[in-house]
Design a protein around this motif. Structure first.
Motif, mmCIF file in Angstrom:
data_model
loop_
_atom_site.group_PDB
_atom_site.id
_atom_site.type_symbol
_atom_site.label_atom_id
_atom_site.label_comp_id
_atom_site.label_asym_id
_atom_site.label_seq_id
_atom_site.Cartn_x
_atom_site.Cartn_y
_atom_site.Cartn_z
ATOM 1 N N LYS A 129 -8.199 80.859 72.992
ATOM 2 C CA LYS A 129 -6.895 80.477 72.452
ATOM 3 C C LYS A 129 -6.310 79.288 73.215
ATOM 4 O O LYS A 129 -5.737 78.376 72.614
ATOM 5 C CB LYS A 129 -5.937 81.660 72.494
ATOM 6 N N LEU A 130 -6.447 79.296 74.533
ATOM 7 C CA LEU A 130 -5.958 78.173 75.340
ATOM 8 C C LEU A 130 -6.689 76.882 75.008
ATOM 9 O O LEU A 130 -6.082 75.805 74.940
ATOM 10 C CB LEU A 130 -6.090 78.496 76.836
ATOM 11 N N GLU A 131 -7.990 76.972 74.787
ATOM 12 C CA GLU A 131 -8.784 75.797 74.432
ATOM 13 C C GLU A 131 -8.325 75.211 73.097
ATOM 14 O O GLU A 131 -8.211 73.991 72.953
ATOM 15 C CB GLU A 131 -10.271 76.169 74.368
ATOM 16 N N ILE A 132 -8.029 76.072 72.132
ATOM 17 C CA ILE A 132 -7.532 75.614 70.831
ATOM 18 C C ILE A 132 -6.191 74.906 71.008
ATOM 19 O O ILE A 132 -5.951 73.847 70.432
ATOM 20 C CB ILE A 132 -7.404 76.795 69.843
ATOM 21 N N ARG A 133 -5.327 75.470 71.844
ATOM 22 C CA ARG A 133 -4.014 74.869 72.082
ATOM 23 C C ARG A 133 -4.138 73.521 72.797
ATOM 24 O O ARG A 133 -3.386 72.594 72.517
ATOM 25 C CB ARG A 133 -3.125 75.844 72.869
ATOM 26 N N GLY A 138 1.211 70.225 70.516
ATOM 27 C CA GLY A 138 2.395 70.004 69.699
ATOM 28 C C GLY A 138 2.469 70.835 68.429
ATOM 29 O O GLY A 138 3.397 70.659 67.640
ATOM 30 N N LYS A 139 1.514 71.698 68.210
ATOM 31 C CA LYS A 139 1.530 72.535 66.998
ATOM 32 C C LYS A 139 2.384 73.781 67.237
ATOM 33 O O LYS A 139 2.562 74.231 68.368
ATOM 34 C CB LYS A 139 0.111 72.966 66.612
ATOM 35 N N SER A 140 2.868 74.344 66.154
ATOM 36 C CA SER A 140 3.712 75.549 66.251
ATOM 37 C C SER A 140 2.858 76.796 66.462
ATOM 38 O O SER A 140 1.651 76.798 66.201
ATOM 39 C CB SER A 140 4.536 75.708 64.972
ATOM 40 N N GLU A 141 3.504 77.856 66.894
ATOM 41 C CA GLU A 141 2.812 79.136 67.079
ATOM 42 C C GLU A 141 2.239 79.631 65.755
ATOM 43 O O GLU A 141 1.136 80.178 65.712
ATOM 44 C CB GLU A 141 3.768 80.177 67.689
ATOM 45 N N SER A 142 2.973 79.419 64.694
ATOM 46 C CA SER A 142 2.507 79.806 63.356
ATOM 47 C C SER A 142 1.232 79.039 62.990
ATOM 48 O O SER A 142 0.296 79.612 62.426
ATOM 49 C CB SER A 142 3.614 79.533 62.342
ATOM 50 N N TRP A 143 1.185 77.757 63.309
ATOM 51 C CA TRP A 143 0.010 76.942 63.024
ATOM 52 C C TRP A 143 -1.202 77.493 63.766
ATOM 53 O O TRP A 143 -2.295 77.602 63.191
ATOM 54 C CB TRP A 143 0.257 75.485 63.437
ATOM 55 N N LYS A 145 -1.716 80.594 64.877
ATOM 56 C CA LYS A 145 -2.125 81.885 64.306
ATOM 57 C C LYS A 145 -2.947 81.674 63.038
ATOM 58 O O LYS A 145 -3.976 82.322 62.830
ATOM 59 C CB LYS A 145 -0.915 82.767 64.026
ATOM 60 N N THR A 146 -2.507 80.758 62.183
ATOM 61 C CA THR A 146 -3.241 80.457 60.953
ATOM 62 C C THR A 146 -4.609 79.860 61.276
ATOM 63 O O THR A 146 -5.624 80.244 60.688
ATOM 64 C CB THR A 146 -2.431 79.491 60.054
ATOM 65 N N TYR A 147 -4.646 78.935 62.226
ATOM 66 C CA TYR A 147 -5.903 78.297 62.629
ATOM 67 C C TYR A 147 -6.886 79.341 63.154
ATOM 68 O O TYR A 147 -8.062 79.353 62.780
ATOM 69 C CB TYR A 147 -5.627 77.237 63.700
ATOM 70 N N GLU A 148 -6.391 80.230 64.024
ATOM 71 C CA GLU A 148 -7.241 81.274 64.611
ATOM 72 C C GLU A 148 -7.744 82.240 63.537
ATOM 73 O O GLU A 148 -8.912 82.634 63.546
ATOM 74 C CB GLU A 148 -6.475 82.031 65.702
ATOM 75 N N ARG A 149 -6.887 82.626 62.605
ATOM 76 C CA ARG A 149 -7.284 83.523 61.519
ATOM 77 C C ARG A 149 -8.364 82.861 60.657
ATOM 78 O O ARG A 149 -9.378 83.480 60.318
ATOM 79 C CB ARG A 149 -6.069 83.905 60.678
#
Length: 192
Positions: A129-133, A138-143, A145-149
């Protein structure tokens, strides 16, 4: 205590279901071979319209493609929306009622995380998750969660396509095949 499974044995023809409030994704396994898969969409304006349509279409599906020795459905998990959980429960009730009307007497379930772990699609680690961030600042938490799903959905699709040499693109259908894959390999671990 004697388990019913040990007396009856494993079913030959299994229908695996990934149900939602708008559709039923399914896979059929006969003697551990994936024989068919697809998706049935419900129509209707209200939840109750969709529940009635789900029952009608599912019963027709069972009549046409059955009989099935058993049905395996993805167990409902906690959702953020009580309304969605209630609507899903209504739809699942309609689906299982249709199964019963066509003579299915063995119905089992599996938790999503159980079959996902089995195919190697575990929840993302903190490090992942940290690597994705880090790669998407600058992306939102919602973004996120959607990306991870979506990342996990694609992982399931890839696994199914490799395992069964198919070209499945719908994530719900891939989930239904994943549920069936787990069921044919872990029948005794399914929940009654």
């Amino acid at each position: 205590m004697v388990k019913l499974n040990s007396i009856i044995g494993k079913p030959t023809k299994i229908l695996a279901i990934d149900a939602s409030t708008t559709s039923l994704a399914f896979s059929v396994f006969s003697s551990k071979t994936l024989t068919s898969f697809g998706k049935i969409k419900y129509s209707g304006i209200t939840t109750y319209d969709k529940v009635i349509d789900a029952c009608k279409k599912t019963k027709a599906f069972f009549d046409m493609y059955g009989p099935f020795d058993a049905v395996v459905i993805e167990h409902t998990v906690f959702m953020n929306s009580p309304k969605t959980a209630a609507d899903l429960a209504l739809v699942q009730g309609a689906l299982l009622g249709a199964a019963g009307l066509t003579g299915v007497s063995v119905i089992k379930s599996v938790a999503p995380i159980t079959w996902q772990n089995y195919i190697g699609n575990k929840k993302l680690t903190k490090e992942e998750k940290l690597e994705i961030r880090k790669k998407n600042p600058g992306k939102s938490e919602s973004w996120f969660k959607t990306y991870e799903r979506n990342l996990r959905k694609q992982k399931t699709i890839s696994y199914i396509n490799i395992q069964y040499d198919r070209m499945v693109s719908d994530p719900d259908v891939a989930d239904a095949i994943g549920i069936g894959h787990y069921a044919i390999n872990n029948w005794d671990r399914l929940t009654d």
